[in-house]
Design an enzyme around this catalytic site. Structure first.
Site, PDB file in Angstrom:
ATOM      1  N   PRO A 126       0.708  -1.319  -0.041  1.00 44.67           N
ATOM      2  CA  PRO A 126       0.024   0.119   0.095  1.00 44.67           C
ATOM      3  C   PRO A 126       0.825   1.218  -0.030  1.00 44.67           C
ATOM      4  O   PRO A 126       1.846   1.223   0.749  1.00 44.67           O
ATOM      5  CB  PRO A 126      -0.969  -0.095   1.232  1.00 44.67           C
ATOM      6  CG  PRO A 126      -0.003  -1.056   2.204  1.00 44.67           C
ATOM      7  CD  PRO A 126       0.912  -1.996   1.238  1.00 44.67           C
ATOM      8  N   CYS A 150       0.076   5.465  -0.101  1.00 44.93           N
ATOM      9  CA  CYS A 150      -0.725   6.503  -0.193  1.00 44.93           C
ATOM     10  C   CYS A 150      -0.410   7.628  -1.159  1.00 44.93           C
ATOM     11  O   CYS A 150       0.792   7.738  -1.497  1.00 44.93           O
ATOM     12  CB  CYS A 150      -0.506   7.459   1.272  1.00 44.93           C
ATOM     13  SG  CYS A 150      -1.447   6.667   2.675  1.00 44.93           S
ATOM     14  N   GLN A 175      -5.956  -2.098   1.760  1.00 45.46           N
ATOM     15  CA  GLN A 175      -5.261  -1.927   3.074  1.00 45.46           C
ATOM     16  C   GLN A 175      -6.318  -0.859   3.847  1.00 45.46           C
ATOM     17  O   GLN A 175      -6.567   0.345   3.403  1.00 45.46           O
ATOM     18  CB  GLN A 175      -3.978  -1.270   3.176  1.00 45.46           C
ATOM     19  CG  GLN A 175      -3.270  -1.086   4.703  1.00 45.46           C
ATOM     20  CD  GLN A 175      -2.413  -0.552   4.868  1.00 45.46           C
ATOM     21  OE1 GLN A 175      -1.893   0.754   4.423  1.00 45.46           O
ATOM     22  NE2 GLN A 175      -1.121  -1.017   5.562  1.00 45.46           N
ATOM     23  N   TYR A 229      -0.104   4.115  13.421  1.00 44.16           N
ATOM     24  CA  TYR A 229      -1.342   4.332  13.210  1.00 44.16           C
ATOM     25  C   TYR A 229      -2.302   3.640  14.325  1.00 44.16           C
ATOM     26  O   TYR A 229      -1.669   3.085  15.108  1.00 44.16           O
ATOM     27  CB  TYR A 229      -1.712   4.013  11.782  1.00 44.16           C
ATOM     28  CG  TYR A 229      -1.222   4.844  10.804  1.00 44.16           C
ATOM     29  CD1 TYR A 229      -1.283   6.282  10.793  1.00 44.16           C
ATOM     30  CD2 TYR A 229      -0.289   4.391   9.880  1.00 44.16           C
ATOM     31  CE1 TYR A 229      -0.704   7.305  10.096  1.00 44.16           C
ATOM     32  CE2 TYR A 229       0.496   5.394   9.067  1.00 44.16           C
ATOM     33  CZ  TYR A 229       0.208   6.823   9.084  1.00 44.16           C
ATOM     34  OH  TYR A 229       1.225   7.677   8.511  1.00 44.16           O
ATOM     35  N   ARG A 268      -0.624  -5.883   8.720  1.00 43.94           N
ATOM     36  CA  ARG A 268       0.637  -5.291   8.374  1.00 43.94           C
ATOM     37  C   ARG A 268       1.214  -4.812   9.820  1.00 43.94           C
ATOM     38  O   ARG A 268       0.199  -4.198  10.406  1.00 43.94           O
ATOM     39  CB  ARG A 268       0.663  -3.966   7.441  1.00 43.94           C
ATOM     40  CG  ARG A 268       1.920  -3.538   7.241  1.00 43.94           C
ATOM     41  CD  ARG A 268       2.008  -2.629   6.083  1.00 43.94           C
ATOM     42  NE  ARG A 268       3.083  -3.139   5.295  1.00 43.94           N
ATOM     43  CZ  ARG A 268       3.695  -2.257   4.202  1.00 43.94           C
ATOM     44  NH1 ARG A 268       3.393  -1.062   4.339  1.00 43.94           N
ATOM     45  NH2 ARG A 268       4.694  -2.689   3.455  1.00 43.94           N
ATOM     46  N   GLY A 291       7.978  -1.417  -3.219  1.00 39.81           N
ATOM     47  CA  GLY A 291       6.998   0.074  -3.046  1.00 39.81           C
ATOM     48  C   GLY A 291       7.783   1.152  -4.059  1.00 39.81           C
ATOM     49  O   GLY A 291       7.494   1.130  -5.255  1.00 39.81           O
ATOM     50  N   ARG A 292       8.659   1.920  -3.521  1.00 43.06           N
ATOM     51  CA  ARG A 292       9.201   2.991  -4.227  1.00 43.06           C
ATOM     52  C   ARG A 292       9.752   2.439  -5.498  1.00 43.06           C
ATOM     53  O   ARG A 292       9.583   3.076  -6.486  1.00 43.06           O
ATOM     54  CB  ARG A 292      10.220   3.735  -3.440  1.00 43.06           C
ATOM     55  CG  ARG A 292       9.396   4.598  -2.398  1.00 43.06           C
ATOM     56  CD  ARG A 292      10.382   5.047  -1.239  1.00 43.06           C
ATOM     57  NE  ARG A 292      10.979   3.978  -0.532  1.00 43.06           N
ATOM     58  CZ  ARG A 292      11.881   3.879   0.485  1.00 43.06           C
ATOM     59  NH1 ARG A 292      12.286   5.263   0.945  1.00 43.06           N
ATOM     60  NH2 ARG A 292      12.209   3.023   1.148  1.00 43.06           N
TER      61      ARG A 292
END
Ligand SMILES: Cc1cc2nc3c(=O)[nH]c(=O)nc-3n(C[C@H](O)[C@H](O)[C@H](O)COP(=O)(O)O)c2cc1C
Length: 360
Positions: free
Chosen positions: A24, A26, A102, A186, A234, A327-328
């Protein structure tokens, strides 16, 4: 030579074509601030599916409005949002990938600004710019952010229910795989970590108590979606500071998650402490994933600067993790999986037909 990275993996009867997945990420691209996905999300996620990933997991998506990280996050608390996800899951499926999402609540780190535009800066967003008062396990602020309102026991039950209702909408929108966000400081991670949870009721204190909100959420989601839907959680395996959440607690929690029918733990770290001393480098979080896999037998995904095809192949081949998340690296090159297959000399049957000539 076998090619571990491009072997399929099956979770609860769902066959996923390979083990290089998109985690995931954002986008902060819901300009209308209504949580409804836009053409950006279709193109972004669709491109990643077309690039050959086994699963594409949609960014942290708020289960309630106040659970979004920023006003521009995706949400899944109403039917309009559910219906707007359908073209995205349809397109991901048309490319042969699994569609994951997610589900998230940002807790005390909610209502913060994205890194660009008029509200840039990383602090709390003012009400007139779409912000709100965040909630958390305890009135303990993340440095630089508002002190959250402590959730009551009824408030926690509402959050748990909201995850389950969002999970139902996700399945109805065509998602095959659900991920619960228990990492990165979170809400569910805030309950786990003694640094953010100072409660003295059944949701604070002992590890059992700090894990209760997450395990109740897992059970509520499973009860809502039934036995067929693979469930990922996660976690941050460590807060990277003395006295914080750590690997032994993550191992115990992961064992419990396995007992609660969770199919895979996605192993990240950090996010609950500002400026924690994190030794960032290629594969820096992999040892945590491997330790959890060895301690519990629960399948794991590894993530964090795994950008090299041979490194990714080796991780799966050596059994250090079951899945590698890129990811990146996939933002830089959405075709990372196809190109990794080329590098590893695997002939993928799922390169997009109109692009075949580019790979001859
Ligand atoms: C732009 C961006 C957005 C992210 N958003 C999320 C998110 O929504 N949920 C999450 O669990 N991790 C999020 N992450 C963390 C990534 O999933 C991943 O764990 C991290 O980038 C490390 O992997 P990498 O080195 O392959 O990029 C985000 C990372 C980036 C770069």
């Amino acid at each position: 030579m076998t090619h571990a990275l491009f072997d399929p993996i099956t979770l609860r009867g769902l066959e996923i074509r390979n083990r290089v997945w998109i985690p995931p990420m954002c986008q902060y691209m819901v300009e209308a601030q209504d949580g409804v996905p836009t053409p950006w999300h279709l193109v972004h996620l669709g491109g990643l599916a077309r690039g050959g990933a086994g699963a594409v997991v949609v960014e942290a998506t708020g289960v309630v409005p106040e659970g979004r990280i920023s006003p521009q996050d995706l949400g899944l608390w109403n039917d309009e949002q559910r219906d707007a996800f359908r073209p995205i899951t349809d397109f991901i499926h048309s490319q042969g990938a699994v569609a994951g999402i997610q589900l998230a609540h940002a807790g005390r780190k909610a209502s913060t600004s994205r890194e660009w535009g008029p509200t840039a800066g990383g602090g709390n967003v003012a009400p007139e710019q779409g912000g709100w008062q965040p909630v958390g396990p305890s009135p303990v602020a993340f440095p630089g952010l508002h002190v959250p309102t402590e959730l009551t026991v009824e408030g926690i039950a509402d959050v748990v229910r909201a995850f389950a209702v969002a999970a139902r909408r996700a399945v109805d929108a065509g998602f095959d795989l659900l991920e619960l966000h228990g990492a990165h400081g979170y809400l569910l991670h805030e309950f786990l970590s003694p640094l953010s949870n100072e409660r003295t009721d059944q949701y604070g204190g002992s590890l059992e108590n700090r894990a209760r909100a997450l395990l109740e959420t897992v059970d509520a989601v499973r009860a809502e979606v039934g036995e067929d839907v693979p469930l990922v959680v996660r976690l941050s395996a460590t807060d990277w500071v003395e006295g914080g959440w750590d690997l032994p607690e993550t191992e115990q929690l992961s064992a419990w998650l396995g007992e609660h029918d969770v199919d895979l733990v996605s192993v990240s770290t950090g996010g609950n402490v500002q400026n924690a001393p994190i030794p960032v480098g290629p594969g820096y979080q992999l040892p945590f994933a491997t330790a959890i896999r060895q301690a519990t037998g629960v399948p794991v995904a590894a993530v964090g600067m795994i950008d090299d095809p041979f490194q990714a192949e080796q991780i799966v081949a050596l059994g250090q993790a079951d899945v590698v998340l890129v990811g990146r690296g996939a933002l830089r090159d959405p075709n990372f999986p196809i190109r990794a297959a080329q590098a590893l000399r695997v002939d993928l049957p799922y390169k997009p037909a109109p692009y075949e000539r580019a790979y001859r």
